[in-house]
Design an enzyme around this catalytic site. Sequence first.
Site: not given
Length: 183
Positions: A101-103, A122, A150
Site C-alpha cells: 500500500i501507498c509507497a 500513492y 492500494s
Amino acid sequence: MPSVLVPLAQGCEELEAVTIIDLLRRAEIQVITVGLDDGPVRASRGVVLLPDQSLDAVLSQEFDLIVLPGGLPGADHLERDQRIRDLLRRQAEAGRRVAAICAAPKVLASAGLLDGHQATCYPGAINPADYPRVRFTDAPVVVDAQVVTSRGPGTAMDFALELIAQLMGEARRDEVAAALVRS
C-alpha cells in the site's frame, strides 16, 4: 488459519500498518509483525510500534501473504533490504500472495513482481515510465492475480478488508466490515 507477514520498517506509515494488522486479526488471521532490525519501530509520525519478532527469525518460514505498509522513509528501507526482496520473490515464485500500500508498491515493482500486472500506489511514489510492463491505475485497491496494491492511508481499511476477502472469503470480510460500523 492463514498466516500473514507484515514487515515494519523505520518510518512506515502507522495508520496503514495498524489498520492492516488490526483488521486481519479481527478476521482471526494469524499476523506476524517483524522489524527489519531489533527493537521498536518509530513510524513516520512518531508512533512507536513493537514488532512480534525480528525479520531474521522468520526468513525460513512460509506465509500465505506478505503485506508491506507504505510511508516514507519506511518503503525506502523495505526496498533496500535484500532479505525483503528475497522473501517477496520466493513468495511470488511459490504462487502465494503479496500486497503493498501507498509507497510500498515500489518495493514490488523494483523486485519485478508487478511486471505484467495492473497496480496502484500513492501518487508520485512510482514513475510509471520506469516500469513500462506495469499497468498503473488510480483505483483505490487493485487485485491482479496474487498481487494486491492500494493507494494510501485513506484506502487502508478497504485494502485490509480486501486482503481478508482474498484469504478468508467475502462472507468473512463482510462480517468484519459490519462490526466496524462504517456507514
